[in-house]
Write a protein that holds these residues in place. Structure first.
Motif, mmCIF file in Angstrom:
data_model
loop_
_atom_site.group_PDB
_atom_site.id
_atom_site.type_symbol
_atom_site.label_atom_id
_atom_site.label_comp_id
_atom_site.label_asym_id
_atom_site.label_seq_id
_atom_site.Cartn_x
_atom_site.Cartn_y
_atom_site.Cartn_z
ATOM 1 N N TYR A 39 -24.984 -12.356 -12.188
ATOM 2 C CA TYR A 39 -24.710 -11.837 -10.913
ATOM 3 C C TYR A 39 -23.910 -10.586 -10.988
ATOM 4 O O TYR A 39 -22.797 -10.873 -11.798
ATOM 5 N N ASP A 40 -23.988 -9.514 -10.345
ATOM 6 C CA ASP A 40 -23.006 -8.465 -10.266
ATOM 7 C C ASP A 40 -22.626 -8.514 -8.786
ATOM 8 O O ASP A 40 -23.504 -8.513 -7.733
ATOM 9 N N ASN A 41 -21.389 -8.605 -8.520
ATOM 10 C CA ASN A 41 -20.699 -8.864 -7.101
ATOM 11 C C ASN A 41 -19.940 -7.503 -6.833
ATOM 12 O O ASN A 41 -19.050 -7.249 -7.505
ATOM 13 N N THR A 59 -33.747 -20.085 -8.337
ATOM 14 C CA THR A 59 -34.129 -20.552 -6.965
ATOM 15 C C THR A 59 -34.497 -19.159 -6.551
ATOM 16 O O THR A 59 -35.141 -18.817 -5.412
ATOM 17 N N THR A 60 -34.243 -17.802 -7.337
ATOM 18 C CA THR A 60 -34.226 -16.761 -6.891
ATOM 19 C C THR A 60 -35.472 -15.873 -7.553
ATOM 20 O O THR A 60 -35.673 -16.519 -9.016
ATOM 21 N N PRO A 61 -36.139 -15.004 -7.182
ATOM 22 C CA PRO A 61 -37.268 -14.445 -7.977
ATOM 23 C C PRO A 61 -36.668 -13.982 -9.505
ATOM 24 O O PRO A 61 -35.339 -13.425 -9.325
ATOM 25 N N THR A 62 -37.331 -13.577 -10.264
ATOM 26 C CA THR A 62 -36.918 -12.909 -11.569
ATOM 27 C C THR A 62 -36.379 -11.494 -11.335
ATOM 28 O O THR A 62 -35.460 -10.909 -11.998
ATOM 29 N N ASN A 63 -37.143 -10.816 -10.387
ATOM 30 C CA ASN A 63 -36.508 -9.468 -10.021
ATOM 31 C C ASN A 63 -35.223 -9.531 -9.369
ATOM 32 O O ASN A 63 -34.936 -10.317 -8.776
ATOM 33 N N SER A 64 -34.702 -8.429 -9.182
ATOM 34 C CA SER A 64 -33.267 -8.379 -8.684
ATOM 35 C C SER A 64 -33.575 -8.460 -7.088
ATOM 36 O O SER A 64 -34.278 -8.183 -6.422
ATOM 37 N N THR A 65 -32.594 -9.427 -6.916
ATOM 38 C CA THR A 65 -32.317 -9.817 -5.428
ATOM 39 C C THR A 65 -31.118 -9.490 -4.949
ATOM 40 O O THR A 65 -30.045 -9.605 -5.606
ATOM 41 N N VAL A 66 -30.830 -8.752 -3.891
ATOM 42 C CA VAL A 66 -29.376 -8.177 -3.243
ATOM 43 C C VAL A 66 -29.226 -8.716 -2.036
ATOM 44 O O VAL A 66 -30.116 -8.816 -1.093
ATOM 45 N N VAL A 67 -27.859 -9.362 -1.934
ATOM 46 C CA VAL A 67 -27.734 -9.661 -0.639
ATOM 47 C C VAL A 67 -26.404 -8.864 -0.284
ATOM 48 O O VAL A 67 -25.584 -8.772 -1.011
ATOM 49 N N THR A 68 -26.376 -8.126 0.813
ATOM 50 C CA THR A 68 -25.554 -7.139 1.098
ATOM 51 C C THR A 68 -24.829 -7.748 2.405
ATOM 52 O O THR A 68 -25.263 -8.627 3.266
ATOM 53 N N LEU A 120 -13.616 -16.821 4.173
ATOM 54 C CA LEU A 120 -14.406 -15.546 5.253
ATOM 55 C C LEU A 120 -15.804 -15.224 4.509
ATOM 56 O O LEU A 120 -16.595 -15.088 5.208
ATOM 57 N N LEU A 121 -15.583 -15.114 3.318
ATOM 58 C CA LEU A 121 -16.874 -14.587 2.509
ATOM 59 C C LEU A 121 -18.089 -15.729 2.768
ATOM 60 O O LEU A 121 -19.263 -15.493 2.884
ATOM 61 N N GLY A 122 -17.839 -17.121 2.668
ATOM 62 C CA GLY A 122 -18.516 -18.319 2.660
ATOM 63 C C GLY A 122 -18.928 -18.302 4.069
ATOM 64 O O GLY A 122 -20.053 -18.602 4.387
ATOM 65 N N ALA A 123 -18.395 -17.800 4.846
ATOM 66 C CA ALA A 123 -19.008 -17.817 6.623
ATOM 67 C C ALA A 123 -20.048 -16.808 6.842
ATOM 68 O O ALA A 123 -20.453 -16.978 7.691
ATOM 69 N N ILE A 124 -19.993 -15.873 5.946
ATOM 70 C CA ILE A 124 -21.274 -15.058 6.118
ATOM 71 C C ILE A 124 -22.487 -15.465 5.581
ATOM 72 O O ILE A 124 -22.453 -15.918 4.541
ATOM 73 N N PRO A 125 -23.806 -15.450 6.456
ATOM 74 C CA PRO A 125 -24.881 -16.186 6.076
ATOM 75 C C PRO A 125 -25.354 -15.222 4.974
ATOM 76 O O PRO A 125 -25.551 -14.110 4.892
ATOM 77 N N GLY A 126 -26.037 -16.135 4.053
ATOM 78 C CA GLY A 126 -26.819 -15.778 2.630
ATOM 79 C C GLY A 126 -25.706 -15.551 1.607
ATOM 80 O O GLY A 126 -26.226 -15.257 0.597
ATOM 81 N N ILE A 127 -24.546 -15.667 1.758
ATOM 82 C CA ILE A 127 -23.751 -15.693 0.701
ATOM 83 C C ILE A 127 -23.285 -17.295 0.216
ATOM 84 O O ILE A 127 -23.149 -17.926 1.123
ATOM 85 N N ASN A 128 -23.432 -17.531 -0.966
ATOM 86 C CA ASN A 128 -23.376 -18.810 -1.795
ATOM 87 C C ASN A 128 -21.682 -19.063 -1.523
ATOM 88 O O ASN A 128 -20.751 -18.391 -2.218
ATOM 89 N N ALA A 129 -21.408 -20.293 -0.823
ATOM 90 C CA ALA A 129 -20.013 -20.466 -0.604
ATOM 91 C C ALA A 129 -19.391 -20.803 -1.835
ATOM 92 O O ALA A 129 -18.149 -20.427 -2.027
ATOM 93 N N ALA A 130 -19.940 -21.362 -2.932
ATOM 94 C CA ALA A 130 -19.351 -21.508 -4.129
ATOM 95 C C ALA A 130 -19.014 -20.273 -5.041
ATOM 96 O O ALA A 130 -17.998 -19.923 -5.309
#
Length: 185
Positions: free
Chosen positions: A100-102, A40-49, A123-133
């Motif tokens: 994924y590198d976390n 679901t994400t592009p093949t180039n690196s996608t970064v969620v900070t 707490l992490l799951g409550a941040i928008p853009g971060i996958n809860a699983a």
């Protein structure tokens, strides 16, 4: 009809009949029955900070909603506002091919260890853009191996891969996160 021609016709009919029954079986045996995971994400690196202020805002929201206790909120607040010497970054980088590198910085990592898996995953799951699983998975890793990387001065990097797990008869098929490696930043 010629006897020779009749035998050839019967033999070829039998062969065709046998091949029509065998070829679907061969095709099923050689194909991969697992469904492909759509990226679901592009093949180039996608970064969620995410930053300390994102963690603090998420903790405030969870406290206001009654999910976090006052003690859990105080742990987050004191850890994020009073600790100096932050090293490392907080981000999730999609590398492609379901890898994924976390990256978890040192202060956030110590917060994960002190809060425990359930509270830190929430707490992490409550941040928008971060996958809860994925957040829950990182939290469980932090609580499981956190003490061995507690002195990680620059934080840790958890490399994970999403894999397809077929049905085992009890539960349905699912996609799981698996640890590839854990190392210091």
């Amino acid at each position: 009809m010629n006897k020779k021609y009749q035998k050839a016709l019967i033999w070829s009919s039998c062969c065709l009949l046998a091949l029509s029954n065998i070829s679907p079986t061969i095709a099923l045996a050689t194909t991969d029955n697992s469904p492909t995971i759509q990226e679901t994400t592009p093949t180039n690196s996608t970064v969620v900070t995410f930053s300390s202020s994102d963690l603090l805002q998420a903790a405030q929201k969870l406290y206001d909603d009654g999910i976090f206790t006052k003690e859990q909120y105080q742990t987050v607040f004191t850890t994020l506002t009073q600790r100096l010497g932050r090293k490392g970054v907080n981000k999730t980088v999609y590398l492609g091919n379901n890898l994924y590198d976390n990256y978890i910085d040192s202060v956030t990592w110590s917060l994960a260890v002190s809060l425990g898996a359930g509270a830190f995953g929430t707490l992490l799951g409550a941040i928008p853009g971060i996958n809860a699983a994925l957040a829950g998975f990182i939290a469980s890793v932090a609580s499981g191996v956190g003490s061995s990387y507690l002195s990680a001065d620059r934080g840790v990097i958890i490399r994970t891969r999403q894999v397809y797990v077929p049905s085992n008869g009890v539960g349905g098929a699912r996609i799981e996160n698996r640890i590839v490696s854990i190392r210091e930043q």
